[in-house]
Scaffold this active site. Sequence first.
Site, PDB file in Angstrom:
ATOM      1  N   ALA A 101       9.865   1.084  16.638  1.00  0.00           N
ATOM      2  CA  ALA A 101      11.311   2.505  16.657  1.00  0.00           C
ATOM      3  C   ALA A 101      11.154   3.498  16.791  1.00  0.00           C
ATOM      4  O   ALA A 101       9.707   4.013  16.833  1.00  0.00           O
ATOM      5  CB  ALA A 101      11.648   2.317  14.618  1.00  0.00           C
ATOM      6  N   GLY A 112       8.061  -3.119  16.084  1.00  0.00           N
ATOM      7  CA  GLY A 112       9.215  -3.191  17.090  1.00  0.00           C
ATOM      8  C   GLY A 112       8.616  -4.024  18.631  1.00  0.00           C
ATOM      9  O   GLY A 112       8.807  -4.988  19.031  1.00  0.00           O
ATOM     10  N   GLU A 136       6.657  -7.648  18.280  1.00  0.00           N
ATOM     11  CA  GLU A 136       8.951  -7.991  18.140  1.00  0.00           C
ATOM     12  C   GLU A 136       9.179  -8.598  19.098  1.00  0.00           C
ATOM     13  O   GLU A 136       9.414  -9.901  18.954  1.00  0.00           O
ATOM     14  CB  GLU A 136       8.941  -7.552  16.188  1.00  0.00           C
ATOM     15  CG  GLU A 136       8.250  -7.444  15.491  1.00  0.00           C
ATOM     16  CD  GLU A 136       8.389  -6.721  14.668  1.00  0.00           C
ATOM     17  OE1 GLU A 136       8.753  -7.667  13.442  1.00  0.00           O
ATOM     18  OE2 GLU A 136       9.833  -5.311  14.702  1.00  0.00           O
ATOM     19  N   GLU A 145       3.774  -1.492  10.312  1.00  0.00           N
ATOM     20  CA  GLU A 145       4.838  -1.756   8.967  1.00  0.00           C
ATOM     21  C   GLU A 145       4.125  -1.440   7.796  1.00  0.00           C
ATOM     22  O   GLU A 145       4.771  -0.800   6.656  1.00  0.00           O
ATOM     23  CB  GLU A 145       5.868  -2.664   9.437  1.00  0.00           C
ATOM     24  CG  GLU A 145       6.552  -3.082  10.826  1.00  0.00           C
ATOM     25  CD  GLU A 145       6.546  -3.071  11.690  1.00  0.00           C
ATOM     26  OE1 GLU A 145       6.481  -3.184  12.422  1.00  0.00           O
ATOM     27  OE2 GLU A 145       5.023  -3.864  11.367  1.00  0.00           O
TER      28      GLU A 145
END
Length: 699
Positions: free
Chosen positions: A61, A102, A105, A125
């Site tokens: 992010a 992310g 991911e 995270e």
Amino acid sequence: MSVTTAIHDTVAVITFSNPPVNGLGLTIRRGLIDALDAALDNEAVKAIVLTGGPSYFSGGADIREFNTPQMMMEPSLHSVIDAYEASPKPVIVAINGTALGGGLELSLGVNYRVASADALVGLPEVKIGLLPGAGGTQRLPRAAGLENALNMIVSGTPVPAKKLADTRLFDRITDGDAQDAAIALAREVVAAGKPLPHVRDWDIDHPNAEGFLGFSRTAIAAASGPYPAPLRCLEAIEAAVLKPFDEGMKVERAGFMALMETTESKALRHAFFAERAASKIADVGSDVKPREIKRVGIIGAGTMGGGIAMNFLNAGIPVTILEVKQEFLDRGLATIRKNYDNSAKKGRMTAEQVEQRMGLLTPTLQYADLGEADMIIEAVFEEYDAKKAVFEQLDKVAKPGAILASNTSTLDVDRIAHFTSRPQDVLGTHFFSPANVMKLLEVVRGKDTAKDVLATVMALAKKIKKTAVVSGVCDGFIGNRMIEQYSRQAGFLLDEGATPQQVDKAIEKIGFAMGPFRMGDLAGNDIGWAIRKRRYQEKPDMTYSKTADLLCELGRFGQKTGAGWYDYKAGDRTAHPSAEVDALIVKHSADIGVTRRKIEDKEIVERLIYSLVNEGAHILEEGIAAKASDIDVVYLAGYGFPVWRGGPMFYADTVGLKNVVAAMNRYAKGYQGDAWKPAPLLQQLADAGQSFNTSAKPA
């Protein structure tokens, strides 16, 4: 910030760029969708390669979007992953450098993954109190194996791609550029008509998954302490094992949203952003170019000087270290070598690295030998006369443009600067003991300190792996000025009925690394005694409990003398309650006419922390600290404040400033109540229903 597409015969290479870490911000997310749509519409394109470029795939992010509307706007990261996962043309991710959060991911949502052998991948995270929220807890166990995924997610620690070579996570690991290897794989997939695998469809293969998860739950519960995120991570991973993919995604989402609202996660996110914000100085922009630092001089080879020197040696910066006597110099060098040898014995460095670092160190007894240093740091006794003698010498021998820094912990940097003819080159660099271990560096900006001097030291702090916070000039700067009020309250609590061990246990129970009395014994109670003696002359209206002075008059300076607020045994740092100290405290209460009472732990915690908060509000008002979050960073990095509580100012925000002021008003009616007048800024924010970290500092 851009997303571009280059066509290599039948392969579309989509590259996204958002320096410094290719954060997946809204503009990038939109660009990725548009580029995918264009590639799918192009009949000449038979396969797609997705890359972040030659040096960094994605750090996840875009942290600049946190707490902004852009963070939640479509296309979300979920939508981007869904779109690439649904592609009818094969998609291959090429990971060079790093794929975190992310970024990893996103790679798990495509058909094939190629990584360079030195790439790092991870889901960090948990370090900000969250769990991976874009399918990481569901896809990684399927791709990397249950045990690998659990360890990666619960620890948040990145793993080299080559360590996962025997898993299904990567289809190819290359010693070269991942993009080239991904293009080659894309052509093979098309030529062979290979299927389009989806990680979501894979089973989790583990011989005893439920037994492993049960064992892991016990271990994680024991290790995670006050942090809720690790167990939430486990619950989501457990859902990946026991439930269909879509059901597991619901568990992941519910866990993510629940963690977002926890105080612990809010505190960790606050700490994360606060540390980054601390490095930004409002009037020192990117146009201010730092000076070059090729060699550093250190004056003083004692505990502080030697520790400071090690920071620069560790970063590969040569150091000239000066002492007034050969025996002091020899002792300092021996201590530095011993520290390095101990690290080598523990496997933290090699014998060759020890010699390499010691080879960068030049000892001297002559000030003239500091003439080539680009920065010189003074680490002598905390006394103006001693500082004056040093800086007058430095003014004579230091080359033009050399930065002159004082490691003072309380003294007036402006006064020290004017011991020289070049105050623009002078500032404070307050290292914390042990200087080679502690992360915090208070950078004290004098009224004449040049902007490029400040920029240089802030950049240098990063190089030596310090967390730097800028402070204005005042007695004690940010950290020690506040800790004085904390220590005063600790003393008053003794006068009224508490014992050192009760005070320490109460504050340690809520997460402090060490209570005020154990901290005093570690640092040396004689240091505080010297400061109080100066205070008695400079601020005769400032009241203190006399117990600390009485303690020092007995020679109980702490661990170094084997006796302080506690008793110590030779070679053992364990603090043992002292009958002698308890008797001294009880007698002192009687001598000053105070009837001792039972004091609850809640009162101890409030008085200690709220004293920090009130002084912090004064520091903000005076502009000594630029923002409340800077104060929090000082206390998190240098004073053992529990990270999951976010620092004193954030903690006050979570309690509610109106509640803080109400408690202060109660204590103002008691013993030494004059200490509890709320700072005007604190009162103003409380009255307005605002908080330190969401309101602008008044002009």
